[in-house]
Scaffold this active site. Sequence first.
Site, mmCIF file in Angstrom:
data_model
loop_
_atom_site.group_PDB
_atom_site.id
_atom_site.type_symbol
_atom_site.label_atom_id
_atom_site.label_comp_id
_atom_site.label_asym_id
_atom_site.label_seq_id
_atom_site.Cartn_x
_atom_site.Cartn_y
_atom_site.Cartn_z
ATOM 1 C CG ASN A 191 2.883 25.336 23.190
ATOM 2 O OD1 ASN A 191 3.002 24.276 22.602
ATOM 3 N ND2 ASN A 191 3.529 26.442 22.824
ATOM 4 C CD GLU A 216 -1.768 29.706 17.549
ATOM 5 O OE1 GLU A 216 -1.955 28.620 18.138
ATOM 6 O OE2 GLU A 216 -1.491 29.777 16.343
ATOM 7 C CG HIS A 265 -5.697 25.865 18.519
ATOM 8 N ND1 HIS A 265 -6.299 24.761 17.960
ATOM 9 C CD2 HIS A 265 -4.881 26.371 17.558
ATOM 10 C CE1 HIS A 265 -5.878 24.602 16.721
ATOM 11 N NE2 HIS A 265 -5.026 25.566 16.444
#
Length: 1007
Positions: free
Chosen positions: A341, A374, A377
């Site tokens: 996120n 992560e 990303h």
Amino acid sequence: MMVTLNLLILILIYTNVYAIPYNPSPLRTTIFGDEMIEGEIFEDLRYINEVTGSTRNIDPSDYRLPRATRPKEYDLLLHIDIEKLAFSGTVTIYLYATQPNVNEIVIHTDELKIESVVLKKDNVTVPQSYFEQEELDFLRVQLVNSTLEYNADGDQIYELTVKFEADLRDDMTGLYKSWFRNENYTAEVSYIATTHFQATAARRAFPCYDEPSFKAEFNIVIRRPSSYKSWTGTRRLTTRNSSIPGYEEDVFSTTPVMSTYLLAFIIAEYQSVYADESLAYEVIARPAAIRDNQFQYALEFGQKLLSRMSDHIGIDFYDVHENLKMTQASIPDFAAGAMENWGLLIYREAYLMYNGNHTNSNYKQLISYILSHEIAHMWFGNLVTCDWWNDLWLNEGFARYYQYYLTDWEDSEFGFETRFINEQVHAALLSDSVQSAHPLTQTGIGSPTEARSMFTTISYGKGAAVLRMTEHLLTFDVYKQGLKYYLDNRKFNTALPIHLFEALQRAANEFGAIEEYGSDFSVIEYFKTWSEQGGHPVLNVQVNHQTGEMIISQQRFNINVGYGTASRNWIIPITFATASNPDFENTKPTHIIKNGVTVIDRKSIGDEWVIFNKQQTGYYRVNYDDYTWDLIAIALKTNRTVIHEFNRAQIVNDVFQFARSGIMSYPKALNILSFLANETDYAPWVTAMSGFTWLRNRFASTPHLPKLEGLIIDWASNVMDNLGYYPQEGESFMRSYLRYQLAPIMCAMNVTKCRDAAKEQFEQLKSSNTYEVPVDSRNWVYCNALRDGTEEDFNLLWERYQRHQVYNEKILLLSALGCTPHKNSLYTYMDAIVQENHIIRRQDYTTAFNAAVSGNEGNTQIAFQFIKDNLPTVDAAFVVRSTLATPLSYVSARLRTEDEVNEFEQWARDNRMALGDHYNAIMSGANSARNSINWVQQVQDDVINYILGNVDPITTTTSAPTTTTVITTVSPEAILRPSTPELPDSAVTTALSLIVLISTICVNLIF
């Protein structure tokens, strides 16, 4: 005449491979239940029936939102009621029409109670009616006798306001509840509201355009209890009093333009630690973990990774958007493991929190490379996002690549460059070896179930392996420049594969990276052959050692029957090393092959080994003629270190899979593998144990298992004598990690040294209040101590599990507890899994139940009886995250005899009504067990004959090779025209097509 003969041989090979249809028996399979359970290599196959069954009456395109409207901005207010474990909210979507005459707005909603819908333009209400189309997750808002105003600039903005409410979910998707006990296992539970939206679950938290391409900005306000805190992906602007007593409202700054699935919220009684006064980087977790300094490693190492990635890609994370910050959040219940996120990265607690006394090296390296994944990303997935889930590899392939290499650049201790071969290349090749393997770019993806089906080893591992192959093709700096072009061109937008291909083509052309492959070589066309069809090739190499001529044919590999059907040839970068020129370091391809059959001159004559695919940089397998295999086998036995460690692992992996698929006999395979008796390096042995474990699972249904295990123990004795069963002060991570992986297998095969070492260390734990088993030995010490221990020993570790405050240790204990052979203890353990409680988390149900079934050979039938005794309770426990078929699949995967299979099937038939829709899947598991039993009957004699010595020895001639060329390497430091190995003639391979072959033969015969 010799030329004519060679050409005739070549055409016969070509005709045999490509002109005669290959029609293997469709019934032969080598994929059995133990590889299809959750977490195993073929677990993705379970999606096939789910996908086709759930969407068979709906066209995939029907699930996609119409493109007639688009969002520009959202205002979202969420009210979190922790006491009632519920939430409500209001979302206003500022949207516009993308074409004239639009009379309907369609957005997503799923399992939300819609309370009201209002549409306005310039503060004037627009008449409309709405309804939910539940099978498509649509909320349809239809204008009454009007259409949306439109102009090409998109400045006719409408406001769609929806009020909604729902309970916090308990399936770890959407906006869901989690919990923790802060002090000890008897403390009061504190609840958390948190999110996981990927791929299609933002619609479960608020109505929205829930597809990646509908990017927009978000303004978020979270109303939460005053004792709680809240986080999202941007900085908090202010906290204000709420009109509702006992609540406050956190107002957050506007997000970048982003996809809905990248939003996240956390509302919890948490504490945070900032890296510095800028408040740009923080770690948040439950207070007890913060007080224990479990955050420190993620705080320090995460910043290093973020900085290095920013430098590597040339785009600083904090410069992307003024409101971005980075919060690394630890959540006890998180099904995905971790999620990227934007600005609020969420991790399962075991994958972020680190305690030096109780977190073993395995978990430390997991934390490090999940952080890398992560963080990568933030650029590949967040800044530039795959346009739709059919191209998920554009997100996950890059993240998986950097998961290994970014971590390795920052800390090489963990050996990620080596481990990429075992953990990604080999795993991807196996997953990609069935005829049904999906291509990287899949078609027909529409429903949420179909979207989930793309989260596979192929999208992640194959994607990463193909990107690595491309990096070596173009060279590192040219490839990196292509990625910069890609990100710069598509930032804050979505991407299709062609956007990546064109950026890499541009860089390759600018810096001359592909000139030596000829004007007809295209990066774009090369990439399409790897992304638009499933599977991968095996190169069959036939070497004429008298002439040095190598005939190479490519075929699709199939793990069940050897060879499969490919829709077209792959464009394959080729590297090779030879005994006379054993250069494994220069991995820039010397040749590109495109055709079904190709001839390459080895440039040396005489008996010498040749090994293709240096350092296994290419995504393909290699099979050689028997004589060349013999030369390789002798080299491995006599001077194995001349061959690169990665290539020794490649050979081990290929040979195991060739034998499994029927391409190679087991005596031949084991003859080649016999070099393992002298091998001590990591990559070959970890690869070998994977192959042996698969074979052991097959032989478990025969009386010959002890003979096979005796061979493994014999070959492993050298490496285990070298490693020992106790940690050594100052030893490297890779040495310790090799022991970590081999010792459990040695103990499972009842190696006395291993079992004694486990018992000794466990006895010290029992007898001392201060002694702790070394952290890197606990995985096998705990388990094997219970195998040989008492119910009191189980109780000791069961209590330790419940009271421990380090979640990595809790997970390790949870797996080890299944090793007890005692029925009463196993029932205590399984009761805690299936009963509603706050002892074992729902995300751990499958891991725990599988541990109970597989902890000992005798546990399978005990666990089966438990399921029979508690069927409704087991069903209720697993229905939220999986199905009843899941625990039963653990049982069926370990049925060893025909009688056990028959008993299982009869029970399933007797309980068909109770098993419901899962009946067919459960019966399929039993049939898979029967297939495994039958398969081993076909090969056991060959394996046992080898073990007993009933095989021919390897012999070859001894003529020394005559070398006609030397390959040199020049490695560019800056972005210059990359050098290639110099060859006397063009490195552009002359691939002979069937027509050219026939023409040439005719010319030779006539003249």
